[in-house]
Motif scaffolding. Structure first.
Motif, mmCIF file in Angstrom:
data_model
loop_
_atom_site.group_PDB
_atom_site.id
_atom_site.type_symbol
_atom_site.label_atom_id
_atom_site.label_comp_id
_atom_site.label_asym_id
_atom_site.label_seq_id
_atom_site.Cartn_x
_atom_site.Cartn_y
_atom_site.Cartn_z
ATOM 1 N N VAL A 68 1.082 -1.080 -0.016
ATOM 2 C CA VAL A 68 0.339 -0.089 0.143
ATOM 3 C C VAL A 68 0.981 1.048 0.147
ATOM 4 C CG1 VAL A 68 -1.641 1.007 1.361
ATOM 5 C CG2 VAL A 68 -2.042 -1.051 0.841
ATOM 6 N N ILE A 69 0.347 2.341 -0.805
ATOM 7 C CA ILE A 69 1.125 3.548 -0.774
ATOM 8 C C ILE A 69 0.357 4.345 0.706
ATOM 9 C CG2 ILE A 69 1.933 5.709 -1.951
ATOM 10 C CD1 ILE A 69 2.022 3.484 -4.478
ATOM 11 N N THR A 70 1.588 4.646 0.987
ATOM 12 C CA THR A 70 0.927 5.697 2.385
ATOM 13 C C THR A 70 0.680 6.493 2.129
ATOM 14 O OG1 THR A 70 2.898 4.769 3.031
ATOM 15 C CG2 THR A 70 1.176 3.633 4.116
ATOM 16 N N LYS A 71 1.578 7.471 1.328
ATOM 17 C CA LYS A 71 2.495 9.236 0.957
ATOM 18 C C LYS A 71 2.750 8.938 -0.331
ATOM 19 C CE LYS A 71 5.058 12.047 2.928
ATOM 20 N NZ LYS A 71 5.876 12.112 3.701
ATOM 21 N N TYR A 72 1.460 9.751 -1.343
ATOM 22 C CA TYR A 72 1.610 10.033 -1.620
ATOM 23 C C TYR A 72 1.418 11.161 -2.571
ATOM 24 C CZ TYR A 72 0.449 10.457 -7.017
ATOM 25 O OH TYR A 72 0.215 10.295 -8.482
ATOM 26 N N ASP A 73 2.035 12.021 -3.298
ATOM 27 C CA ASP A 73 2.366 13.213 -4.250
ATOM 28 C C ASP A 73 2.094 13.610 -5.510
ATOM 29 O OD1 ASP A 73 3.072 16.254 -4.092
ATOM 30 O OD2 ASP A 73 4.032 16.529 -2.181
ATOM 31 N N SER A 74 1.456 13.682 -5.512
ATOM 32 C CA SER A 74 1.159 13.837 -7.375
ATOM 33 C C SER A 74 1.852 15.041 -7.731
ATOM 34 C CB SER A 74 -0.612 13.731 -7.405
ATOM 35 O OG SER A 74 -1.026 15.296 -7.040
ATOM 36 N N ARG A 75 2.329 15.855 -6.965
ATOM 37 C CA ARG A 75 3.163 17.116 -7.637
ATOM 38 C C ARG A 75 4.278 16.949 -7.665
ATOM 39 N NH1 ARG A 75 1.624 20.968 -2.739
ATOM 40 N NH2 ARG A 75 2.158 18.717 -2.297
ATOM 41 N N GLU A 76 5.129 15.181 -7.951
ATOM 42 C CA GLU A 76 6.266 14.547 -7.108
ATOM 43 C C GLU A 76 6.070 13.692 -8.673
ATOM 44 O OE1 GLU A 76 8.196 13.357 -3.296
ATOM 45 O OE2 GLU A 76 6.916 15.181 -2.932
ATOM 46 N N ASN A 77 7.539 14.075 -9.368
ATOM 47 C CA ASN A 77 7.833 13.561 -10.967
ATOM 48 C C ASN A 77 8.370 11.882 -10.194
ATOM 49 O OD1 ASN A 77 7.013 15.495 -12.592
ATOM 50 N ND2 ASN A 77 8.681 16.077 -13.321
ATOM 51 N N ILE A 78 9.141 11.807 -9.010
ATOM 52 C CA ILE A 78 9.313 10.660 -8.952
ATOM 53 C C ILE A 78 8.123 9.697 -8.063
ATOM 54 C CG2 ILE A 78 9.720 11.621 -5.660
ATOM 55 C CD1 ILE A 78 12.188 10.299 -7.739
#
Ligand SMILES: Nc1ncnc2c1ncn2[C@@H]1O[C@H](COP(=O)(O)OP(=O)(O)O)[C@@H](O)[C@H]1O
Ligand SMILES: [Mg+2]
Length: 256
Positions: free
Chosen positions: A184-194
């Motif tokens: 499970v991805i518990t911290k996802y930031d859509s603004r980061e390309n990475i």
């Protein structure tokens, strides 16, 4: 019969405790009976869920070092209905040292589950320490499933092989039936390309094991542990709360 799910990743700060507490709370809101077992001597899950935290309270330490002590003796109700806690504190670190000298040391947690406990709960979640220690191996041996939280950055993906190897050792050498339920991805930031790149890498390596629901980076989730509240108590309408409810739905669909 309750199902036992160990939440593990030997990296610290990848969201094991946040996931355990909030997925547990989301499932209890969905009407499931949930127990959280704290197997981390740092006691973070206990800090978030316990109503009266004290070093003097009976804890998992007692259960692990005393063969006749069952988990039921230490269970507390939390302020969330249908969500119970088997707490821990720093004493648990001592259990590890005491257990090392014992025969059957990998089975101490498993033998503390009684048939009554398995009937009393639908889901039992075990929060683990950031290490592949004897306590964590005990948690693999006792569980039906492992759920693996990851942050969507490259560094948190390095080293996942070691975790899979330890799970394999538990299966092959210790006769455990534990299966990997998912990542499970518990911290996802859509603004980061990475993030996108890391997610693609996870999909290539783990395919169907990766949960579709992703928990977004959310300041309310970051604040909630210090308030000693689940996200549903702290801010039930924030993105984090909605993400964890969606995760609970996907979890129920996968596990049934
Ligand atoms: N989606 C998120 N957004 C913002 N902060 C998060 C998120 N998920 C977890 N955190 C924060 O990251 C930190 C580490 O999480 P934690 O669950 O304690 O990790 P672990 O148990 O793996 O060490 C905590 O401060 C937590 O509040
Ligand atoms: Mg933790």
């Amino acid at each position: 019969m309750g199902k036992i799910i160990t939440v593990a990743n030997e990296k610290g700060g990848v969201g094991k405790t946040i996931l355990t507490v909030n997925l547990g709370a989301a499932l209890s809101i969905r009407g499931q009976r949930v127990l959280v077992i704290d197997m981390d001597p740092q006691g973070n899950a206990s800090y978030m869920l316990s109503k009266n935290i004290s070093e003097e309270n009976p804890s998992m330490y007692k259960v692990l070092v005393n063969k006749d002590e069952k988990i039921s003796a230490i269970i507390e109700h939390t302020s969330t209905e249908n969500l119970d806690l088997a707490p821990s504190n720093l004493h648990l670190a001592g259990a590890e040292i005491q257990l090392i000298q014992e025969y059957g040391r990998e089975f101490a947690l498993k033998r503390s589950f009684t048939p009554e406990i398995m009937e009393q709960y639908d889901y039992i979640f075990i929060d683990t320490a950031p290490s592949l220690s004897l306590l964590t191996v005990n948690s693999f041996v006792a569980a039906d499933y492992v759920l693996i939280p990851v942050f969507s950055d490259f560094l948190s993906l390095v080293g996942l092989n070691l975790l899979f190897d330890t799970i394999k050792i538990s299966q092959e050498n210790l006769g455990s039936k534990v299966e990997v339920l998912g990542l499970v991805i518990t911290k996802y930031d859509s603004r980061e390309n990475i993030s996108e790149e890391a997610i693609n890498l996870l999909k290539i390596n783990f395919g169907g094991l990766l949960y579709e629901t992703m928990i977004r980076t959310n300041v309310r989730l970051k604040e909630s542990p210090a308030k000693r509240q689940t996200i549903f108590q702290y801010d039930p309408v924030c993105v984090g709360a909605r993400n964890y409810l969606a995760l609970a739905n996907e979890f129920l669909n996968k596990i049934r």
